[in-house]
Design a protein around this motif. Structure first.
Motif, PDB file in Angstrom:
ATOM      1  N   UNK A 102      36.063  39.526  30.542  1.00  0.00           N
ATOM      2  CA  UNK A 102      35.465  39.329  31.864  1.00  0.00           C
ATOM      3  C   UNK A 102      36.477  38.820  32.885  1.00  0.00           C
ATOM      4  N   UNK A 103      37.392  37.983  32.441  1.00  0.00           N
ATOM      5  CA  UNK A 103      38.380  37.420  33.352  1.00  0.00           C
ATOM      6  C   UNK A 103      39.286  38.493  33.933  1.00  0.00           C
ATOM      7  N   UNK A 104      39.755  39.405  33.094  1.00  0.00           N
ATOM      8  CA  UNK A 104      40.646  40.466  33.571  1.00  0.00           C
ATOM      9  C   UNK A 104      39.930  41.372  34.568  1.00  0.00           C
ATOM     10  N   UNK A 105      38.719  41.785  34.241  1.00  0.00           N
ATOM     11  CA  UNK A 105      37.973  42.661  35.144  1.00  0.00           C
ATOM     12  C   UNK A 105      37.701  41.936  36.460  1.00  0.00           C
ATOM     13  N   UNK A 106      37.344  40.660  36.385  1.00  0.00           N
ATOM     14  CA  UNK A 106      37.073  39.885  37.595  1.00  0.00           C
ATOM     15  C   UNK A 106      38.331  39.745  38.449  1.00  0.00           C
ATOM     16  N   UNK A 107      39.455  39.449  37.820  1.00  0.00           N
ATOM     17  CA  UNK A 107      40.696  39.282  38.570  1.00  0.00           C
ATOM     18  C   UNK A 107      41.110  40.576  39.262  1.00  0.00           C
ATOM     19  N   UNK A 108      41.011  41.689  38.540  1.00  0.00           N
ATOM     20  CA  UNK A 108      41.373  42.983  39.124  1.00  0.00           C
ATOM     21  C   UNK A 108      40.433  43.310  40.294  1.00  0.00           C
ATOM     22  N   UNK A 109      39.151  43.048  40.101  1.00  0.00           N
ATOM     23  CA  UNK A 109      38.187  43.333  41.162  1.00  0.00           C
ATOM     24  C   UNK A 109      38.460  42.480  42.391  1.00  0.00           C
ATOM     25  N   UNK A 110      38.730  41.196  42.184  1.00  0.00           N
ATOM     26  CA  UNK A 110      39.052  40.317  43.301  1.00  0.00           C
ATOM     27  C   UNK A 110      40.301  40.779  44.047  1.00  0.00           C
ATOM     28  N   UNK A 111      41.309  41.221  43.293  1.00  0.00           N
ATOM     29  CA  UNK A 111      42.546  41.689  43.920  1.00  0.00           C
ATOM     30  C   UNK A 111      42.312  42.949  44.749  1.00  0.00           C
ATOM     31  N   UNK A 112      41.470  43.844  44.242  1.00  0.00           N
ATOM     32  CA  UNK A 112      41.162  45.061  44.998  1.00  0.00           C
ATOM     33  C   UNK A 112      40.355  44.737  46.254  1.00  0.00           C
ATOM     34  N   UNK A 113      39.444  43.795  46.147  1.00  0.00           N
ATOM     35  CA  UNK A 113      38.664  43.391  47.314  1.00  0.00           C
ATOM     36  C   UNK A 113      39.576  42.784  48.369  1.00  0.00           C
ATOM     37  N   UNK A 114      40.522  41.947  47.934  1.00  0.00           N
ATOM     38  CA  UNK A 114      41.472  41.362  48.880  1.00  0.00           C
ATOM     39  C   UNK A 114      42.276  42.450  49.586  1.00  0.00           C
ATOM     40  N   UNK A 115      42.633  43.497  48.846  1.00  0.00           N
ATOM     41  CA  UNK A 115      43.402  44.605  49.414  1.00  0.00           C
ATOM     42  C   UNK A 115      42.579  45.388  50.425  1.00  0.00           C
ATOM     43  N   UNK A 116      41.333  45.678  50.094  1.00  0.00           N
ATOM     44  CA  UNK A 116      40.521  46.471  51.013  1.00  0.00           C
ATOM     45  C   UNK A 116      40.049  45.667  52.219  1.00  0.00           C
TER      46      UNK A 116
END
Length: 297
Positions: A102-116
């Motif tokens: 869950x941590x990896x998926x959450x971190x990747x999702x947060x990073x993509x949200x920050x990018x968009x």
């Protein structure tokens, strides 16, 4: 040909330990105790691969790469030969595997949200990517990552828990319809006037919000009356389905719109200590991201 084996290898390589409390019990993702343990783990040698992968993704995730399914989607005109972003390839790969932390998926999702948030059109492509033919491609990688998240009930509940400051911020962003909310229109369109092609308004893809609809319902649980009352939802009225209420009066679950109300799972604890900071089938050629991102395994 699918890339489930490669995806499972990535899940293994980026796996975060199952943290235990002083009583030996599992620390649930989303709690303060969990994030305390996770932040402590990040300072160990065991976390070096995880940290390197995430940092490399931040550096290369918005770079563009060739991918047949996108490049050949539009034969003539704008969009012909279009390239995809590294994060789109990554999430496409992740959708083929199992066992992501869950941590990896959450971190990747947060990073993509920050990018968009910096560029709301970062994922935009010409053409629709849905259905059996090319729905495997994660043209909207944030929605795709939410779909990956749905396979882990604990991760989905912790990530979108409105009882925490970070969870509420994510929900407001994903479900909002005003300034500061997410732009879900990831499909570029054009219009012709005579022999001249002009850029037209963006539109929703045909599988719009599928991952978002899957994620909160991944637990298969409903919020109780106390949770519903606290968060202003209709769960207290006996809703039988875990739906997300959109502000247009519709709900989304498993990519479909329904009339209904939000019912979800209320997590525990807060995540103020949370660090801000996841391939295809026969038509997929290569991994779509740099080879120097490290060796999996």
């Amino acid at each position: 040909m699918r890339n489930g084996g490669l995806s499972d290898s990535l899940a293994t390589a980026t796996r975060v330990p199952d943290f235990k409390g002083a009583d030996g019990k599992h620390l649930r993702y989303g709690t303060k105790e969990y994030f305390d343990a996770f932040n402590k783990w990040l300072s160990t040698d065991d976390a070096r691969f995880y940290t390197k992968w995430r940092n490399d993704l931040r550096e290369y995730g918005d770079d563009k790469y060739d991918l047949k399914v996108a490049g050949e989607k539009i034969q003539i005109g704008r969009g012909s030969g279009q390239e995809v972003r590294g994060y789109q390839s990554l999430v496409t790969l992740m959708q083929q595997g199992h066992g992501y932390s869950p941590q990896f998926v959450a971190d990747i999702t947060d990073d993509m949200i920050a990018l968009e948030k910096e560029d709301p059109d970062v994922w935009d492509l010409r053409g629709h990517f849905s259905g059996k033919e090319d729905g495997w491609f994660a043209n909207d990688p944030v929605d795709g990552a939410l779909g990956v998240m749905s396979h882990n009930p604990e991760g989905a509940a912790g990530y979108l828990d409105p009882g925490t400051s970070a969870g509420k911020e994510r929900l407001d962003y994903l479900l909002g319809d005003g300034e500061g909310s997410r732009d879900w229109k990831v499909t570029n369109t054009t219009r012709w006037q005579g022999n001249i092609e002009f850029t037209a308004s963006d539109e929703l893809d045909t599988d719009d919000r599928k991952g978002l609809g899957d994620a909160p319902g991944g637990s298969g649980r409903r919020g109780g009356p106390e949770w519903a009352q606290a968060h202003g939802t209709g769960a207290a009225h006996g809703c039988q389905q875990p739906h997300l209420l959109l502000r247009d009066g519709h709900t989304v679950r498993s990519g479909r719109r329904h009339a209904g109300v939000l019912a979800g799972q209320h997590g525990q604890g807060d995540d103020e200590s949370r660090r801000q900071g996841v391939s295809g089938d026969g038509e997929y050629r290569g991994t779509g991201f740099p080879r120097d991102w490290g060796t999996i395994g």
